[in-house]
Write a protein that holds these residues in place. Structure first.
Motif, short mmCIF file in Angstrom:
data_model
loop_
_atom_site.label_atom_id
_atom_site.label_comp_id
_atom_site.label_asym_id
_atom_site.label_seq_id
_atom_site.Cartn_x
_atom_site.Cartn_y
_atom_site.Cartn_z
N GLN A 1 0.84 -1.19 0.00
CA GLN A 1 0.00 0.00 0.00
C GLN A 1 0.88 1.25 0.00
OE1 GLN A 1 -2.59 0.44 3.38
NE2 GLN A 1 -3.10 2.56 2.89
N LEU A 2 0.65 2.15 -0.96
CA LEU A 2 1.36 3.41 -1.07
C LEU A 2 0.36 4.56 -0.95
CD1 LEU A 2 3.72 2.65 -4.10
CD2 LEU A 2 4.40 2.80 -1.69
N SER A 3 0.72 5.60 -0.23
CA SER A 3 -0.13 6.78 -0.12
C SER A 3 0.22 7.75 -1.23
CB SER A 3 0.06 7.45 1.25
OG SER A 3 -0.36 6.58 2.28
N VAL A 4 -0.80 8.18 -1.96
CA VAL A 4 -0.64 9.16 -3.03
C VAL A 4 -1.59 10.30 -2.73
CG1 VAL A 4 -0.73 9.59 -5.51
CG2 VAL A 4 -0.08 7.33 -4.66
N GLY A 5 -1.08 11.35 -2.13
CA GLY A 5 -1.94 12.45 -1.71
C GLY A 5 -2.93 11.96 -0.67
N LYS A 6 -4.24 12.18 -0.96
CA LYS A 6 -5.29 11.70 -0.08
C LYS A 6 -5.74 10.28 -0.42
CE LYS A 6 -7.21 16.34 0.60
NZ LYS A 6 -8.42 17.19 0.46
#
Length: 699
Positions: free
Chosen positions: A507-512
């Protein structure tokens, strides 16, 4: 001298028997013998009644036997000086817990319950403390011990009656467990203030209907010295049946459909034949013919009602031929179908079983309440940003162009989620562009096959599989997978690993938003994931976790909160209750004032939603529950209906007298005296019989 069973002394009235027998005893006159009676006409002997008592000593002995026999059965004893009894003015604490659930709306039940509660208020002494609580699905305090003590002695009963008169049965279910434990806390709170008391009583005034919930009773730590008295209020009618429209599965509004309903008949009911009929919400014009059903007492069954017309979006179903009418109507609001768009980046055909889309298309087939549409934003080098913006979730199974990667990253940054499937090592630039990384190295794993060796079941994606029955992923073989050495500077969370310690799902966070990276495909060439039973629920959980619109509920029970149909960013919502009262709430705020059955309406700019709120079906199970069920769960029940201090003292005194009589056993000496007197009576009566001889006259 006292008697343990004084009622046996009434047997002494039998002493009148010997006296009456002595008075009415008939005897023949004395006989006279003649030398010759051949010339006389035979006639029967004449008898006479005695007008006075004879043989008084014999009569006295017989009467004395009866008197002593009655005294022996009364069990006499000589009393001893005991401790003085407890005064009736000793302080007591009483909590009156009055049921105000929907089943108390039955004819005459609430009036009896209120009168029973007022009787306890009238009998309260100046030293007593009383608190009154009502309850349905949760308890409500009318007044506590502190308020009762703050009132003047001559005004307590009147003020308490006024508070009690303000209560009335509502439309909620019954929760005995929460009510009893909350009422017991009144004693605990008062004990914390060091107020001494010798008697604590909790009086439960209820119809004791078996549909009430008993959660929380077993194992509860009850206050010391507290006793629970159950005042069972009986209804006028025994028969009762209720109905519930089942959850809104099936066709949506505008389609002709059968609605399924569950009907329950109380265990003590005498009615077996009932009727169901659809009508408009105002109850004026039936839309279908009545449907007759047969339901034995104590059973619950589901029935398919007659089809309602396509134009009806709200209606009510009525149960007739039932003695109690408080639960005979169930409201219906036609559900709306939710549309969810899923973007798929890939060029393969949907009918090729060797490709990813073939299996994805079948997993996201949708239901009658939730239509899932799989679209392709990119076709023949043409990219549609509008289709992507309409999507709630995206699956990326092919390389993206610079334009597609830029638009997708911006879409992710606005709070969306996507699943990137690394089908080969050539997708490294796409992953780098979406994650915002300068460069990523991806290599092909060289092992024959890999298994999932480590899974984070605490993450929402795998939480539904945390149960040991569903947590086994070791039977899924991955023939091919890609190795991605994640740099320590990348804020990535590994959700699953292969047995060679390489990441399987990241899992990667991209902005929101969030980007999920799967390092192996589910097509047969890569793995057995698509043919595993874990694949469909895993993809559905991904869709729900991504924030895709979930089907709204349109059927609720009284007391439930209705979620706002509009997100928090879209202004306000006007709510209308069944009585016509309106209330304005901000978007995203749930509506909680569902205190009565009916149709609730939510209106936002450009759209309107209808929600049906009904009485819980368990409230229709009105057969009385056995008090032994409370005792089995550990509730300290009182053995009598009203166990006051004076009554307890009287019971203790009776036990002491019984023990004292058992030690003295005077009845043995009385029986011995009866035997002596009886023997004397036999001797005397025999002597008197021999003394009276017939007179002989010589010829």
């Amino acid at each position: 001298m006292n008697f343990l069973s004084p009622w046996f002394l009434l047997g002494a009235l039998a002493v009148a028997g010997p006296v009456l027998f002595h008075l009415i005893r008939r005897v023949a006159r004395e006989r006279t013998l003649f030398s010759s009676i051949m010339f006389l006409r035979p006639t029967p002997p004449r008898v006479t009644r005695r007008r006075k008592l004879e043989h008084l000593w014999l009569l006295l002995l017989r009467c004395l036997v009866l008197l002593l026999l009655a005294a022996a059965f009364a069990r006499p004893f000589f009393a001893k000086q005991t401790a003085p009894p407890v005064q009736k003015t000793e302080a007591r604490q009483i909590v009156l817990l009055v049921d105000t659930s929907a089943s108390m709306r039955r004819e005459g039940v609430w009036e009896k319950a209120r009168a029973r509660a007022e009787s306890y208020l009238d009998k309260a002494s100046p030293a007593d403390q009383i608190a009154v609580l009502t309850f349905d699905r949760r308890p409500y305090t009318l007044f506590n011990f502190a308020e009762w003590s703050s009132w003047s002695v001559d005004q307590r009963t009147a003020l308490a009656r006024t508070r009690l008169s303000s209560a009335s049965p509502g439309w909620m279910g019954t929760h005995f467990g929460l009510a009893l434990t909350s009422a017991a806390e009144q004693f605990v709170a008062d004990a914390a203030q060091d107020k001494p008391t010798s008697h604590r009583e909790l009086v439960l005034i209820t119809d004791l209907q078996e549909g009430g919930k008993l959660d929380g009773l077993q194992g509860h730590d009850w206050p010391n010295g507290m006793k629970v008295t159950i005042e069972n209020i009986e209804a006028k009618h025994r028969s009762n049946a209720g109905l519930e429209i089942l959850n809104e599965s099936g066709a949506s509004a505008g389609e002709e459909k059968n609605i399924h309903v569950r009907v329950t008949n109380a265990r003590d009911s005498v009615q077996e034949k009932l009727r169901l009929i659809w009508s408009t919400v105002d109850g004026t014009s039936p839309s279908t013919e009545p449907m007759e059903i047969y339901l034995p007492p104590g059973q619950s069954r589901s029935f398919a009602t007659p089809k309602i017309t396509t134009a009806i979006s709200i209606a009510q179903l009525q149960l007739s031929d039932d003695e109690e009418s408080f639960d005979n109507i169930s409201y219906y609001a036609a559900p709306e179908t939710e549309h969810v768009v899923i973007s798929y980046f890939g060029l393969e055909s949907a009918n090729d079983p060797e490709k990813l889309r073939y299996y994805l298309q079948r997993v996201f087939s949708g239901t009658a309440r939730r239509q899932l549409q799989l679209v392709r934003p990119s076709t023949n080098s043409t990219f549609s940003a509008e289709l992507l913006n309409q999507s709630s979730f995206a699956v990326i199974a092919d390389k993206l162009s610079a334009q597609e990667a830029s638009a997708t990253r911006e879409w992710l940054s606005n709070g969306k989620s996507a699943l990137l499937v690394l089908t080969d090592t050539q997708m490294a630039p796409t992953l780098a562009a979406l994650a915002g990384l300068p460069e990523i190295q991806i290599t092909e794993a060289s092992s024959d096959y890999a298994l999932l060796g480590e899974i984070n079941f605490m993450h929402p994606l795998f939480a539904p599989f945390a149960d040991p029955r569903f947590s086994d992923f070791t039977h899924i073989h991955f023939w091919k997978h890609r190795r991605w050495e994640i740099p320590t500077s990348v804020p990535a969370q590994v959700l699953a690993r292969f047995d060679d310690n390489s990441p399987a799902l990241v899992q990667l966070s991209v902005g929101k938003g969030n980007l999920l990276v799967l390092t192996a495909g589910w097509n047969p060439a890569d793995s057995q994931l698509a043919v595993s039973s874990k694949f469909p629920p895993l993809m559905q959980v991904m869709l729900d976790w991504s924030g895709a619109t979930t089907p709204m509920r349109f059927q609720f029970e009284t007391g439930d909160s209705i979620p706002s149909p509009v997100s928090a960013k879209n202004g306000s919502v006007e709510w209308q209750r069944p009585g016509g009262k309106k209330e304005m709430l901000a978007a995203g705020i749930a509506f909680t004032l569902t205190d009565s059955p009916g149709i609730y309406t939510a209106t936002a700019p450009g759209k309107q939603w209808n929600f049906a709120v009904n009485l819980p079906l368990d409230e229709s199970r009105t057969a009385p529950l056995s008090p032994d069920e409370f005792a089995r769960l550990g509730v300290p029940l009182q053995t009598t209906a009203e166990d006051s201090v004076a009554l307890a003292q009287a019971r203790q005194q009776h036990l002491e007298q019984t023990e004292l009589e058992n030690r003295q056993k005077l009845w043995r000496w009385i029986i011995a005296g009866i035997l002596v007197i009886t023997f004397a009576e036999i001797l005397l009566s025999g002597w008197l019989a021999h003394r009276s001889k017939p007179m002989e006259v010589a010829a």
